[in-house]
Design an enzyme around this catalytic site. Structure first.
Site, PDB file in Angstrom:
ATOM      1  N   ARG A  31     -17.217 -27.116 -10.785  1.00  0.00           N
ATOM      2  CA  ARG A  31     -15.825 -27.298 -11.221  1.00  0.00           C
ATOM      3  C   ARG A  31     -15.536 -26.658 -12.581  1.00  0.00           C
ATOM      4  O   ARG A  31     -14.389 -26.514 -12.974  1.00  0.00           O
ATOM      5  CB  ARG A  31     -15.491 -28.804 -11.243  1.00  0.00           C
ATOM      6  N   ALA A  67     -29.391 -30.707 -13.587  1.00  0.00           N
ATOM      7  CA  ALA A  67     -29.715 -29.582 -12.705  1.00  0.00           C
ATOM      8  C   ALA A  67     -28.516 -29.092 -11.907  1.00  0.00           C
ATOM      9  O   ALA A  67     -28.582 -28.047 -11.257  1.00  0.00           O
ATOM     10  CB  ALA A  67     -30.826 -29.999 -11.749  1.00  0.00           C
TER      11      ALA A  67
END
Ligand code: UD1
Ligand code: CA
Length: 471
Positions: free
Chosen positions: A19, A14
């Site tokens: 990043r 989820a």
């Protein structure tokens, strides 16, 4: 009553994957042609789970759509693959807790996996299950030793070498920097413990998240047996948090795929420059030359030569065929066919045995009968070509009138001379000829010659007369 032999798997998928710097959900990034999450599901299915719960949230509907249906069907998990929603991403512990209501009441143990470790394998998880059951522990987790622990959680041990807790990279205390043993994010926990530990998590840490990793310390403090299982090959448990890790994971999986092919009898001339998607099949004695890309649902037969520099997507290639310096998409190429050099076989094409296509030919949505030849700079679109047909250099099927596409039929044994335009819809009958340079606008009956071009006139002494005029 819980059933000790019943195992459920929870996959945490989820997270935002910040990043990755992308709008796509991290777990949907492809690794060797398949979404990352699919690799985790494949590995998970090897432990024969009763239920798999995928926790989704960020871009959750896209993740759910990607894996519902075909994956569950092909892995006999229909009705046993569930989705739990984590509406706000409050950490891995919170995500795992979201799966609780989806787990069967009689489940004995829960395996928790992260959706971003695409290199884990079914064998590895099977070994881990054996370990967990034989140790009779409440909680087990996989660790590995790395040179650079980076963003991984560190495994802190007490003075007797027993696991004390996992410390996240943001919460390190002096001394923790030296720890090289890290948490791989793969856990097995007894179901009763799973429930009680998760309900007591808090977010009292640097990131103000509910860390799943805190269950380790809690279980230790409650006096439960906690075991760590050290996995020697750290590259297998590598988590993908950014696109550099993604590239490394893909390179590693590619290497494993190529190795399997080689061991099964495929010659791979240059493994570093051969790209084969997960799930592609290649028959024995086939040679993959450098610069070959085999993608999607592609299947290559035995004794083929593929490459150099060819890309084959979602296509079938029969035994003893050759595809070199060419691209093939969504098509079927049968036995002893040669495609290339420099040809493009576009979607919807079926090439029967012993056909030659190339150099520089483009074929789209066609059937080409056995023994036919399509050479030198031809374009065939929306056409049905019979057997032993010769398509001369530069032949073009004019299939598009700017509004719709039309069909060309060329029957068995026909001979199309060079540089012919066949304006569709049009049919060239059996054994008929089309004269070179013709623009054919109506059907050519079988056995006839279709010729449609200006007659040539030669103006004698034209050059001399012209020169006289200029003087
Ligand atoms: C996590 C572990 C770390 C371990 C590493 C291994 C925690 C707190 N840390 O760190 O100890 O070394 O994995 O790869 O567990 N997710 C959710 N909901 C959330 C947050 C995350 O479903 O609210 C999912 C993500 O989609 C991902 C997985 O959980 O698939 C791991 O999350 P991520 O943020 O990548 O954790 P790491 O920082 O890698
Ligand atoms: Ca991660």
């Amino acid at each position: 009553m819980s059933d000790e032999s019943k195992l459920s798997v929870v996959i945490l998928a989820a997270g935002e994957g910040t990043r990755m710097r992308s709008d796509t959900a991290k777990v949907l990034f492809p690794v060797c042609g398949r979404p990352m999450i699919e690799h985790i599901l494949n590995a998970a299915s090897a432990v024969r789970p009763d239920t798999i719960v995928v926790v989704v949230g960020h871009k959750g509907e896209e993740v759910r759509r990607e894996i519902t249906g075909s994956w569950a069907e092909s892995h006999h998990m229909e009705g046993r693959l569930e989705f739990a929603w984590q509406l706000s991403q409050k950490g891995t512990g919170h995500a795992a807790a979201c799966a609780r209501s989806h787990l069967p009441g009689d489940c004995g143990h829960v395996m928790i996996l992260c959706g971003d470790t695409p290199l884990i394998t079914g064998e590895m998880l099977q070994t881990f299950v054996q370990f967990h059951l034989s140790e009779e522990t409440g909680l087990s987790f996989i660790t590995t030793v790395v040179d650079d622990p980076g963003a991984y959680g560190r495994v802190r041990r007490d003075c007797h070498g027993r696991v004390a807790r996992i410390v996240e990279a943001n919460d390190l205390l002096p001394g923790d920097e030296q720890i090289r043993e890290v948490n791989a994010g793969i856990y097995l926990v007894r179901k009763d413990l799973f429930d009680s530990l998760l309900s007591r998590l808090d977010d009292n840490n640097a990131k103000h998240e509910f860390y799943l990793t805190d269950v380790v310390e809690m279980a230790v403090q409650d006096g439960f047996k906690v075991s760590s299982f050290v996995w020697q090959d750290s590259s297998v448990v590598q988590g993908v948090n950014d696109r550099h890790a993604l590239a490394l994971a893909e390179a590693r999986l590619r290497e494993a795929i190529i190795k399997d092919l080689c061991l099964s009898g495929v010659t791979v001339r240059d493994p570093q420059n051969t790209y084969v998607d997960y799930g592609v099949k290649v028959g024995r004695n086939t040679v993959l030359e450098p610069g070959t890309f085999l993608r999607g649902r592609t299947r290559i037969g035995e004794g083929c030569i593929i490459g150099p520099c060819s890309e084959i997507n979602d296509s079938l290639v029969g035994d003893n065929s050759k595809v070199w310096f060419s691209v093939v998409e969504d098509s079927e190429i049968k036995k002893r066919v040669e495609v290339g050099p420099y040809s493009h076989i576009r979607p919807g094409t079926c090439i029967e045995p012993e056909v030659l296509v190339g150099n520089f030919a483009e074929v789209k949505n066609c059937v080409i009968g056995s023994g036919s030849k399509v050479h030198h700079h031809s374009y065939l679109g929306d056409s049905v070509i019979g057997q032993r047909v010769n398509i001369g250099a530069g032949t073009v099927t004019v299939n598009y009138d700017g509004i719709s596409k039309h069909k060309t039929v060329i029957e068995d044994g026909a001979f199309i001379g060079c540089n012919a335009n066949l304006i569709a819809p049009v049919k060239v009958g059996k054994n008929a000829y089309v004269a070179a340079g013709s623009t054919i606008t109506s059907d050519v009956p079988g056995g006839s010659l279709g010729i449609a071009r200006e007659r040539q006139t030669n103006k004698e002494d034209w050059v001399a007369k012209r020169t006289e005029k200029m003087d």
